[in-house]
Design an enzyme around this catalytic site. Sequence first.
Site, short mmCIF file in Angstrom:
data_model
loop_
_atom_site.label_atom_id
_atom_site.label_comp_id
_atom_site.label_asym_id
_atom_site.label_seq_id
_atom_site.Cartn_x
_atom_site.Cartn_y
_atom_site.Cartn_z
N PRO A 1 -9.88 -10.36 6.92
CA PRO A 1 -8.57 -10.88 7.27
C PRO A 1 -7.43 -9.90 7.01
O PRO A 1 -7.40 -9.21 6.00
CB PRO A 1 -8.42 -12.11 6.36
CG PRO A 1 -9.81 -12.54 6.09
CD PRO A 1 -10.61 -11.27 6.04
N ASN A 2 -6.51 -9.88 7.95
CA ASN A 2 -5.26 -9.12 7.92
C ASN A 2 -5.42 -7.62 8.13
O ASN A 2 -4.42 -6.92 8.27
CB ASN A 2 -4.48 -9.39 6.63
CG ASN A 2 -4.07 -10.83 6.52
OD1 ASN A 2 -3.56 -11.41 7.47
ND2 ASN A 2 -4.33 -11.45 5.38
N ARG B 1 1.52 -3.97 8.22
CA ARG B 1 1.53 -4.75 6.99
C ARG B 1 1.63 -3.83 5.78
O ARG B 1 0.76 -3.00 5.55
CB ARG B 1 0.22 -5.55 6.90
CG ARG B 1 0.08 -6.32 5.62
CD ARG B 1 -1.29 -6.99 5.55
NE ARG B 1 -1.46 -7.60 4.25
CZ ARG B 1 -2.58 -7.60 3.58
NH1 ARG B 1 -3.66 -7.02 4.09
NH2 ARG B 1 -2.66 -8.18 2.41
N TYR C 1 -0.79 0.26 2.34
CA TYR C 1 -1.93 0.52 3.20
C TYR C 1 -1.76 1.72 4.13
O TYR C 1 -2.71 2.10 4.80
CB TYR C 1 -2.24 -0.73 4.05
CG TYR C 1 -2.58 -1.93 3.22
CD1 TYR C 1 -3.81 -2.02 2.58
CD2 TYR C 1 -1.67 -2.96 3.04
CE1 TYR C 1 -4.13 -3.12 1.80
CE2 TYR C 1 -1.98 -4.07 2.27
CZ TYR C 1 -3.20 -4.14 1.65
OH TYR C 1 -3.51 -5.23 0.88
N ASN D 1 -14.94 -4.29 4.11
CA ASN D 1 -13.68 -4.55 3.41
C ASN D 1 -13.39 -6.02 3.67
O ASN D 1 -12.89 -6.37 4.74
CB ASN D 1 -12.56 -3.66 3.95
CG ASN D 1 -11.26 -3.86 3.20
OD1 ASN D 1 -11.05 -4.89 2.57
ND2 ASN D 1 -10.38 -2.88 3.29
N ALA E 1 -8.80 -10.33 1.58
CA ALA E 1 -8.58 -11.36 0.55
C ALA E 1 -9.83 -12.17 0.25
O ALA E 1 -9.95 -12.74 -0.84
CB ALA E 1 -7.44 -12.28 0.97
N HIS F 1 -11.89 -12.02 -3.14
CA HIS F 1 -11.53 -12.65 -4.40
C HIS F 1 -11.96 -14.11 -4.53
O HIS F 1 -11.92 -14.65 -5.62
CB HIS F 1 -10.01 -12.55 -4.60
CG HIS F 1 -9.49 -11.19 -4.28
ND1 HIS F 1 -9.86 -10.07 -5.00
CD2 HIS F 1 -8.70 -10.74 -3.28
CE1 HIS F 1 -9.28 -9.00 -4.48
NE2 HIS F 1 -8.58 -9.39 -3.43
N ASP G 1 -22.68 -14.95 -0.83
CA ASP G 1 -24.04 -15.43 -0.62
C ASP G 1 -24.66 -14.83 0.65
O ASP G 1 -25.86 -14.54 0.68
CB ASP G 1 -24.07 -16.95 -0.56
CG ASP G 1 -23.81 -17.59 -1.92
OD1 ASP G 1 -23.81 -16.87 -2.94
OD2 ASP G 1 -23.60 -18.82 -1.95
N GLU H 1 -18.86 -2.23 -0.66
CA GLU H 1 -17.53 -2.84 -0.55
C GLU H 1 -16.48 -1.73 -0.59
O GLU H 1 -16.55 -0.84 -1.45
CB GLU H 1 -17.32 -3.82 -1.70
CG GLU H 1 -16.00 -4.55 -1.65
CD GLU H 1 -15.92 -5.63 -2.73
OE1 GLU H 1 -16.84 -6.47 -2.82
OE2 GLU H 1 -14.94 -5.60 -3.49
N HIS I 1 -12.17 -0.85 -0.30
CA HIS I 1 -10.77 -1.29 -0.27
C HIS I 1 -9.87 -0.08 -0.10
O HIS I 1 -10.07 0.94 -0.78
CB HIS I 1 -10.41 -2.05 -1.55
CG HIS I 1 -11.21 -3.29 -1.72
ND1 HIS I 1 -10.94 -4.44 -1.03
CD2 HIS I 1 -12.31 -3.53 -2.47
CE1 HIS I 1 -11.85 -5.35 -1.36
NE2 HIS I 1 -12.70 -4.82 -2.22
N SER J 1 -6.57 0.12 -0.71
CA SER J 1 -5.69 0.26 -1.87
C SER J 1 -6.51 0.14 -3.16
O SER J 1 -7.65 -0.31 -3.15
CB SER J 1 -4.60 -0.82 -1.86
OG SER J 1 -5.18 -2.10 -2.10
N ARG K 1 -3.17 -3.50 -8.70
CA ARG K 1 -2.27 -4.42 -8.01
C ARG K 1 -2.21 -5.75 -8.76
O ARG K 1 -2.48 -5.82 -9.94
CB ARG K 1 -2.73 -4.58 -6.56
CG ARG K 1 -2.64 -3.24 -5.81
CD ARG K 1 -2.97 -3.35 -4.37
NE ARG K 1 -2.01 -4.22 -3.69
CZ ARG K 1 -2.25 -4.78 -2.51
NH1 ARG K 1 -3.40 -4.59 -1.89
NH2 ARG K 1 -1.35 -5.56 -1.95
N ARG L 1 -6.17 -9.81 -7.65
CA ARG L 1 -6.97 -8.84 -6.89
C ARG L 1 -7.98 -8.11 -7.77
O ARG L 1 -8.81 -7.36 -7.27
CB ARG L 1 -6.06 -7.83 -6.21
CG ARG L 1 -5.17 -8.43 -5.15
CD ARG L 1 -4.39 -7.35 -4.43
NE ARG L 1 -3.27 -7.89 -3.69
CZ ARG L 1 -3.34 -8.42 -2.47
NH1 ARG L 1 -4.49 -8.46 -1.85
NH2 ARG L 1 -2.27 -8.89 -1.88
#
Length: 143
Positions: free
Chosen positions: A8-9, A16, A21, A73, A76, A79, A86, A97, A99, A101, A106, A110
Amino acid sequence: MLLVLNGPNLNRLGLREPGVYGAQTLEDLERQCEAWGAELGESVTCRQSNYEGQLLEWVHEAQEQGFTGIAINPGALTHYSYALRDAIASQPLPVVEVHISNVDAREEFRHTSVTAAVCRGKISGLGFFGYRLALEYLTEGVG
């Protein structure tokens, strides 16, 4: 064949919070991942969704579609998505994984990843270069 999933995002990259970012877009990131994959002798498929269920389906189907590893990635979802956690745990492919940033520098919420524990590793805070490191690991470091 490697799969890069963005949650998302991340479709809003470049718009953004550019101070966090950067100014590059998701399209820039996808082109860069494909180029890095070519350097490593791997084809890379990039996908992005704002919908948790779509990301779950892509994780579930990855091995059947011939992928050998996943860089993700989760945005959100990192978290709080036990469903994504799963899904990652339920399939045999190595997952890294990523990220953009440094999530640990932060906001407090996060600092916790429910997905990292079922991934081979976590790369955070290196911008787009973190994806390159994930692709390198998935190409050369797994085993």
